[in-house]
Design an enzyme around this catalytic site. Structure first.
Site, PDB file in Angstrom:
ATOM      1  N   HIS A  23     -78.427   0.357 -28.894  1.00 36.92           N
ATOM      2  CA  HIS A  23     -77.531  -0.502 -29.683  1.00 36.92           C
ATOM      3  C   HIS A  23     -76.175  -0.542 -28.979  1.00 36.92           C
ATOM      4  O   HIS A  23     -75.667   0.498 -28.557  1.00 36.92           O
ATOM      5  CB  HIS A  23     -77.392   0.069 -31.101  1.00 36.92           C
ATOM      6  CG  HIS A  23     -76.608  -0.824 -31.992  1.00 36.92           C
ATOM      7  ND1 HIS A  23     -77.120  -1.994 -32.513  1.00 36.92           N
ATOM      8  CD2 HIS A  23     -75.330  -0.755 -32.429  1.00 36.92           C
ATOM      9  CE1 HIS A  23     -76.192  -2.598 -33.236  1.00 36.92           C
ATOM     10  NE2 HIS A  23     -75.093  -1.873 -33.197  1.00 36.92           N
ATOM     11  N   SER A  63     -81.884  -7.898 -19.103  1.00 34.14           N
ATOM     12  CA  SER A  63     -81.209  -7.177 -18.010  1.00 34.14           C
ATOM     13  C   SER A  63     -81.479  -5.677 -18.105  1.00 34.14           C
ATOM     14  O   SER A  63     -81.627  -5.002 -17.079  1.00 34.14           O
ATOM     15  CB  SER A  63     -79.703  -7.471 -18.004  1.00 34.14           C
ATOM     16  OG  SER A  63     -79.070  -6.899 -19.115  1.00 34.14           O
ATOM     17  N   LEU A 103     -85.136  -8.004 -31.279  1.00 30.83           N
ATOM     18  CA  LEU A 103     -84.383  -8.372 -32.477  1.00 30.83           C
ATOM     19  C   LEU A 103     -85.147  -8.338 -33.799  1.00 30.83           C
ATOM     20  O   LEU A 103     -84.563  -8.564 -34.843  1.00 30.83           O
ATOM     21  CB  LEU A 103     -83.758  -9.759 -32.283  1.00 30.83           C
ATOM     22  CG  LEU A 103     -82.754  -9.852 -31.138  1.00 30.83           C
ATOM     23  CD1 LEU A 103     -82.146 -11.257 -31.060  1.00 30.83           C
ATOM     24  CD2 LEU A 103     -81.647  -8.824 -31.282  1.00 30.83           C
ATOM     25  N   ASN A 147     -84.454   2.803 -29.412  1.00 27.38           N
ATOM     26  CA  ASN A 147     -83.712   1.542 -29.329  1.00 27.38           C
ATOM     27  C   ASN A 147     -82.370   1.813 -28.674  1.00 27.38           C
ATOM     28  O   ASN A 147     -81.850   2.931 -28.726  1.00 27.38           O
ATOM     29  CB  ASN A 147     -83.485   1.010 -30.752  1.00 27.38           C
ATOM     30  CG  ASN A 147     -82.717  -0.288 -30.784  1.00 27.38           C
ATOM     31  OD1 ASN A 147     -82.961  -1.204 -29.992  1.00 27.38           O
ATOM     32  ND2 ASN A 147     -81.753  -0.401 -31.686  1.00 27.38           N
TER      33      ASN A 147
HETATM   34  C1  GRF Z   1     -78.212  -5.196 -25.244  1.00 32.91           C
HETATM   35  O1  GRF Z   1     -76.832  -5.303 -25.465  1.00 32.91           O
HETATM   36  C2  GRF Z   1     -78.802  -4.184 -26.191  1.00 32.91           C
HETATM   37  O2  GRF Z   1     -77.913  -3.167 -26.515  1.00 32.91           O
HETATM   38  C3  GRF Z   1     -79.065  -5.014 -27.395  1.00 32.91           C
HETATM   39  O3  GRF Z   1     -79.514  -6.250 -26.885  1.00 32.91           O
HETATM   40  C4  GRF Z   1     -78.936  -6.469 -25.604  1.00 32.91           C
HETATM   41  C5  GRF Z   1     -80.025  -6.804 -24.636  1.00 32.91           C
HETATM   42  O4  GRF Z   1     -79.545  -7.364 -23.449  1.00 32.91           O
HETATM   43  N1  GRF Z   1     -79.929  -4.327 -28.331  1.00 32.91           N
HETATM   44  P1  GRF Z   1     -80.549  -7.662 -22.252  1.00 32.91           P
HETATM   45  O5  GRF Z   1     -81.595  -8.637 -22.764  1.00 32.91           O
HETATM   46  O6  GRF Z   1     -81.161  -6.365 -21.834  1.00 32.91           O
HETATM   47  O7  GRF Z   1     -79.731  -8.265 -21.172  1.00 32.91           O
END
Ligand code: GRF
Length: 197
Positions: free
Chosen positions: A110, A20, A91, A108
């Site tokens: 977080h 997203s 990840l 990044n």
């Molecule tokens: C987000 O909450 C980001 O902070 C974390 O992973 C999530 C990714 O969500 N590192 P999406 O795949 O962008 O919906």
């Protein structure tokens, strides 16, 4: 995808999941005159972000763990003339080779206020559950440079939101995600354009 001759900065977006944030970043820069999303890099064959890359016609690089750890896929990223690597829900730990090849050029996001609630295993629901357990009255997002440790490099930007005692991890995750969607792309733009001034 890449917006043409005037593009000065080419980004690679790394993601492992739904994407997203990737979608928000693509939307933000779609018609940008000097910044473009040039590549999406993904480690998970089931990730939603793969469909996004296809729909948006953005080159997709699927990566494999051993090769990533050994090479960082530096040659591919250099070949694609990438200026900034954005981890948007990615990840795997970034290997030293990649950190050194792109110094201060990997960022990044977080979903909590670092330095708390970061580190290995601190992603997704685990982060918000830890915040809820702590009794903290605030959470938020942290955008930071990436070094060889999880969630560790210098902080670029933090935005906060409230944590209410009646929240659960799902509700808090939504509130934090709203901040991500609101601020991440803007922060990337500010960072790149600031380099010019
Ligand atoms: C987000 O909450 C980001 O902070 C974390 O992973 C999530 C990714 O969500 N590192 P999406 O795949 O962008 O919906």
């Amino acid at each position: 995808m890449v917006n043409g001759e005037s593009v000065k900065y080419r980004m690679a977006l790394f993601a492992s999941g739904a994407g997203s944030n990737v979608q928000k970043i693509i939307d933000h820069f779609r018609a940008h005159t000097s910044i473009a999303v040039a590549s999406i890099v993904c480690n998970n064959p089931n990730a939603g972000v793969i469909k996004i890359a296809q729909k948006e016609n953005i080159p997709l690089l699927m990566i494999e763990k051993k090769k990533f750890q050994e090479t960082g896929y530096v040659d591919k990223l250099v070949e694609a003339e990438i200026d900034l690597i954005v981890l948007a829900g990615f990840l795997w730990r970034v290997p030293a080779k990649l950190v050194h090849a792109f110094p201060q050029k990997i960022i990044n996001i977080h979903p909590a206020l670092l330095p708390n609630y970061g580190g290995k295993g601190m992603y997704g629901k685990a982060v918000h559950e830890a915040v809820m357990r702590s009794g903290d009255s605030e959470s938020g997002i942290t955008i930071h440079y990436v070094d060889e440790e999880y969630d560790h490099g210098n902080i670029i930007l933090q935005k906060k939101c409230a944590v209410h005692p009646m929240d659960d991890a799902t509700i808090l995750a939504k509130r934090v995600q709203q901040l991500e969607h609101q601020y991440f792309a803007e922060a990337i733009e500010a960072l790149l354009l600031e380099k010019e001034s």
